[in-house]
Write an enzyme that holds these catalytic residues in place. Sequence first.
Site, short mmCIF file in Angstrom:
data_model
loop_
_atom_site.label_atom_id
_atom_site.label_comp_id
_atom_site.label_asym_id
_atom_site.label_seq_id
_atom_site.Cartn_x
_atom_site.Cartn_y
_atom_site.Cartn_z
N HIS A 83 0.86 -1.19 0.00
CA HIS A 83 0.00 0.00 0.00
C HIS A 83 0.89 1.24 0.00
O HIS A 83 2.11 1.13 0.14
CB HIS A 83 -0.96 -0.02 1.19
CG HIS A 83 -0.28 0.10 2.53
ND1 HIS A 83 0.63 -0.83 2.98
CD2 HIS A 83 -0.37 1.04 3.51
CE1 HIS A 83 1.06 -0.47 4.20
NE2 HIS A 83 0.47 0.66 4.53
N ASP A 97 5.98 4.67 4.62
CA ASP A 97 6.98 3.72 5.14
C ASP A 97 7.07 2.47 4.26
O ASP A 97 7.93 1.63 4.45
CB ASP A 97 6.70 3.35 6.61
CG ASP A 97 5.28 2.85 6.88
OD1 ASP A 97 4.36 3.24 6.13
OD2 ASP A 97 5.09 2.07 7.83
ZN LIG Z 1 3.23 0.66 7.64
#
Ligand SMILES: [Zn+2]
Length: 325
Positions: free
Chosen positions: A63, A67
Amino acid sequence: VSARELVVLGTASQAPTRYRNHNGYLLRWDGTDILFDPGEGTQRQMLWAGVTASRIRVICITHFHGDHCLGLPGVLQRLALDGVTHPVDVLFPASGLPFFERLRHASVFRDDGLDIRPVPVHSDGPVIRIEPSLTISARRLDHEPETFGWRVEEPSSRRMLPDRLAELGIEGPAVGQLIRDGILDIDSRRISVDDVSSPRRGQSTAFVMDTGVCQAATDLAGDVYLLVCESTFASSEQALARRWRHLTAADAGNVARDAGARLLVLAHFSQRYPDVTRLVEEAAAVFPSVVAAADLERVAVPARQKGSERDRGPDGIGTGTASGT
Ligand SMILES: [Zn+2]
């Protein structure tokens, strides 16, 4: 040196720490490297880990939280710098296409030789097949924004049974012929390859990042050899995990146990835990075969166990396209 291993590039959720880079996981599978969730700093982490970008064949993004993807521009530009000309498929949730496009063209560089192939994923199931025999499939997880977990798998094959071959007097070139043709006529008898071999399950790895507790994670990891699973929180922060749709270490243990995984690798840790011993203990209480991913460390994909419940039969010659041990 294992030909099939996970190279951990980073394990930090949300923000990197002094000891943990943003996420980044490189699965090396014989000659094919698959990069998962390149967070910020992935290019340099690869250098520290002693792996090159030039073998990357596929990049999978669960996704588009930073991060999990902010390192993509650096990795792509590194591929261009290294003169990589083979195609690189980039798999990601279809709704994240605008983010992919921005990351793909985040800065100016010479990329006319680069063959990046976007593969927006809309639904569960097999996504691509990498020759000769690897399949990557997707499963929608429970997170916001749209998130897919990934499973890498080789097909099942068959293992030849030397005792059966000897019994029937099949040896030398006849074995090769039987493997090639699937049948062999010997002394007016027709032998099928199934008569002298047993099924051998293909090795597999599942990658479950950023999800609330959901059946899909367990399904994705069904009977997997290596399960890399997010483990953002300890049980003391379970309320936070539920609220933000993440897993605790115990949740990850449950996924591994329910899926029948062989080895669980905890990853994606909140910065509140400089030491993740507690998380390993909490997962181990549910599923003992567990380790914590640590930056720049490697974890071998568990070997097939000979004669085990899961993979019966003595060593022999695989008749499928699968290889490895
Ligand atoms: Zn994450």
